[in-house]
Scaffold this active site. Structure first.
Site, PDB file in Angstrom:
ATOM      1  N   MET A  45       0.853  -1.201   0.000  1.00 20.46           N
ATOM      2  CA  MET A  45       0.000   0.000   0.000  1.00 20.46           C
ATOM      3  C   MET A  45       0.883   1.243   0.000  1.00 20.46           C
ATOM      4  O   MET A  45       1.840   1.316   0.770  1.00 20.46           O
ATOM      5  CB  MET A  45      -0.914   0.041   1.229  1.00 20.46           C
ATOM      6  CG  MET A  45      -2.135  -0.843   1.162  1.00 20.46           C
ATOM      7  SD  MET A  45      -3.351  -0.441   2.448  1.00 20.46           S
ATOM      8  CE  MET A  45      -2.492  -0.983   3.922  1.00 20.46           C
ATOM      9  N   HIS A  46       0.535   2.195  -0.866  1.00 19.82           N
ATOM     10  CA  HIS A  46       1.273   3.454  -0.852  1.00 19.82           C
ATOM     11  C   HIS A  46       0.444   4.655  -1.292  1.00 19.82           C
ATOM     12  O   HIS A  46       0.896   5.787  -1.181  1.00 19.82           O
ATOM     13  CB  HIS A  46       2.507   3.351  -1.757  1.00 19.82           C
ATOM     14  CG  HIS A  46       2.175   3.335  -3.228  1.00 19.82           C
ATOM     15  ND1 HIS A  46       1.731   2.207  -3.869  1.00 19.82           N
ATOM     16  CD2 HIS A  46       2.213   4.300  -4.167  1.00 19.82           C
ATOM     17  CE1 HIS A  46       1.516   2.479  -5.142  1.00 19.82           C
ATOM     18  NE2 HIS A  46       1.803   3.749  -5.355  1.00 19.82           N
ATOM     19  N   ARG A  47      -0.780   4.437  -1.778  1.00 14.47           N
ATOM     20  CA  ARG A  47      -1.558   5.558  -2.312  1.00 14.47           C
ATOM     21  C   ARG A  47      -2.140   6.415  -1.189  1.00 14.47           C
ATOM     22  O   ARG A  47      -2.554   5.903  -0.145  1.00 14.47           O
ATOM     23  CB  ARG A  47      -2.659   5.050  -3.242  1.00 14.47           C
ATOM     24  CG  ARG A  47      -2.090   4.408  -4.493  1.00 14.47           C
ATOM     25  CD  ARG A  47      -3.122   4.152  -5.562  1.00 14.47           C
ATOM     26  NE  ARG A  47      -2.489   3.514  -6.711  1.00 14.47           N
ATOM     27  CZ  ARG A  47      -1.896   4.173  -7.701  1.00 14.47           C
ATOM     28  NH1 ARG A  47      -1.890   5.492  -7.693  1.00 14.47           N
ATOM     29  NH2 ARG A  47      -1.330   3.515  -8.691  1.00 14.47           N
TER      30      ARG A  47
ATOM     31  N   ASP B 241      -2.557  -1.626  -3.747  1.00 20.14           N
ATOM     32  CA  ASP B 241      -3.179  -0.475  -4.412  1.00 20.14           C
ATOM     33  C   ASP B 241      -2.318  -0.024  -5.593  1.00 20.14           C
ATOM     34  O   ASP B 241      -2.473   1.071  -6.110  1.00 20.14           O
ATOM     35  CB  ASP B 241      -3.440   0.675  -3.431  1.00 20.14           C
ATOM     36  CG  ASP B 241      -2.187   1.170  -2.724  1.00 20.14           C
ATOM     37  OD1 ASP B 241      -1.072   0.797  -3.137  1.00 20.14           O
ATOM     38  OD2 ASP B 241      -2.321   1.941  -1.743  1.00 20.14           O
TER      39      ASP B 241
END
Length: 368
Positions: free
Chosen positions: A208-210, A282
Site C-alpha cells: 500500500m502506498h496511495r 493499491d
C-alpha cells in the site's frame, strides 16, 4: 536515429529494460539506432531505483538529473530545468517516455518545446480520476505525444475518443510483461522466506502506498485491522514503501502473522508474489504481473487504469472501504476466485514491436 530514454521511478525501470535490450539487438544487427538513458532521479532511495538497474541488466544511466524530493510542482520544475539542459547539450531525434510518473510528463513537455518528437509507451490508459496525480500526467503527456504505444484495445479506444489519429496509435502489448517473462526463471527467494516459515500458496503479500489508503491514520488502521482479522492467520508479508512507513511507524499496528519487511528488489518481490496465496495492493503494475502469473489480486482502489486485469485477469477491484475486505477474503478462502486469462499481446514481445515500429516509421517517413 538518436533516442533519449527517460526513467524516473521504480515502475519505469521494468518498462525501459526490454526496450533497451531490443535496441541493442537491432544495433548489433547493423541498425544505426542508438539511445541515451536519462535517470531523472525522481526516486532516489537505492532500494527503490539502483537495484533495478543491477537486477534487470540495464546499463548505468548516461546522466542522472538528481531531481528527487520536493512537492509535485517543485519536482516537475526541477526535472524540466535539468532535462532542457540535457537535451540542449545532447540533441536527440526522439524522446521516449514510459508510464505516468512526474518525469514522464515533465520530459515530454520539454521535448515538445524543443521541437523533438515524443513516443509514449503505455499511452492511453485512464482511471478517469483526476484526483490522481498520475492521471494528470497521462492526460498531459498524451495531449502532446507523437507516437502512442498501447497495452490494450481499451487504451486504443481511449485515445480515439480523445481525438488521436488512428495512424499514431500502435497496439504493441505490455513491456512490463516482457520483463516479467524474461526474468521469471531468475526470481530469487528472499532471505526471510525460510526464516518466517513461508510456504507456497500459504501467505498473503500486501503493498500500500496511495494517499487514499495511507495518508489518514484512522483509515490505514481500519484497513490493516480488517486484513489481519480476515486473513485466517496466514502470514501477511508487507514490504513497506518509504511513504507508507512514515505514517505506519507511528501507529500501534501489530499482529503475530504481520511481517513488515524492507522494500524488495524486482527478483525477490516477484518470487514472493508468484508463490503467494493472494496479493492485496493499491498498485497498478502489480495487478498486471499477478494477472500473468495467475495469482489472485485484491485491489484497494475505487478505480483502475488497467481494466483488462479485472475483465480478463485475476484482479478484483474492491474499493477503499475497509468493510469490503472481509467478504472478498471469504471468497478467496472458499476457493471461489476466478481463474483469469492473459490479455492480448501480453506475450513478452512488446519491446521488439516498439523498436520495429520506430524503425519502420523512420524508413517510410524519415521523421527522425
Amino acid at each position: 536515429m538518436k533516442i533519449t530514454i527517460i526513467a524516473g521511478a521504480r515502475p519505469n525501470f521494468m518498462k525501459i529494460a526490454p526496450i533497451i535490450h531490443a535496441i541493442q539487438k537491432v544495433k548489433n544487427n547493423g541498425s544505426k539506432m542508438s539511445y541515451r538513458l536519462i535517470h531523472t532521479g525522481q526516486h532516489y532511495d537505492k532500494r527503490m531505483s539502483d537495484t533495478f538497474f543491477e537486477e534487470l541488466n540495464i546499463p548505468q544511466p548516461d546522466s542522472n538529473l538528481e531531481c528527487g524530493g520536493g512537492t509535485q510542482a517543485e519536482q516537475t520544475a526541477a526535472i524540466m530545468i535539468a532535462f532542457e539542459k540535457e537535451l540542449l547539450d545532447n540533441p536527440s531525434d526522439l524522446v521516449l517516455v514510459v508510464g505516468d510518473v512526474t518525469s514522464t510528463m515533465a520530459c515530454s513537455i520539454v521535448a515538445k518545446k524543443l521541437q523533438i518528437k515524443v513516443a509514449h509507451v503505455e499511452a492511453g490508459i485512464r482511471s478517469n480520476d483526476r484526483a490522481m496525480p498520475e492521471e494528470i500526467n497521462r492526460l498531459v503527456t498524451d495531449s502532446i505525444t507523437d507516437y502512442y504505444f498501447t497495452t490494450s484495445e481499451i487504451a486504443n479506444q481511449n485515445l480515439r475518443n480523445e481525438g488521436v489519429a488512428e495512424e499514431k496509435i500502435f497496439f504493441v502489448g505490455n513491456v512490463m510483461i516482457d520483463t516479467l517473462l524474461k526474468n521469471q526463471e531468475r526470481f530469487a527467494k528472499p532471505s526471510f522466506f525460510v526464516e518466517k516459515g513461508l510456504q507456497k500458496n500459504n501467505y498473503i503479500v500486501l503493498t500500500m502506498h496511495r494517499p487514499a489508503n495511507v495518508d489518514q491514520a484512522d483509515n490505514l488502521i481500519s484497513l490493516m485491522d480488517e486484513i489481519i482479522a480476515n486473513s485466517q492467520s496466514l502470514p501477511i508479508i508487507f514490504p513497506i514503501h518509504p511513504r507508507t512507513a512514515k505514517i505506519f511507524n507511528d501507529l500501534d499496528i501489530a499482529a503475530p502473522n504481520l511481517h513488515i519487511v524492507e522494500p524488495l528488489g524486482y527478483l525477490e518481490f516477484n518470487y514472493l508474489v508468484q508463490n503467494a496465496k493472494a496479493v492485496i495492493t493499491d498498485s497498478g503494475g502489480i495487478t498486471e504481473e499477478t494477472t500473468v502469473m495467475g495469482v489472485p489480486c485484491i485491489t484497494l482502489r475505487d478505480n483502475t487504469e488497467r481494466p483488462e486485469t479485472v475483465n480478463v485477469g485475476t484482479n478484483e477491484l474492491i474499493g477503499t472501504n475497509p468493510k469490503m475486505i472481509e467478504p472478498t477474503l471469504e471468497k478467496l478462502f472458499r476457493n471461489d476466485w476466478k481463474k483469469g486469462g492473459i490479455p492480448e499481446k501480453w506475450d513478452g514481445k512488446a519491446a521488439s514491436r516498439i523498436v520495429a515500429t520506430l524503425l519502420n516509421i523512420n524508413s517510410k517517413n524519415r521523421e527522425f
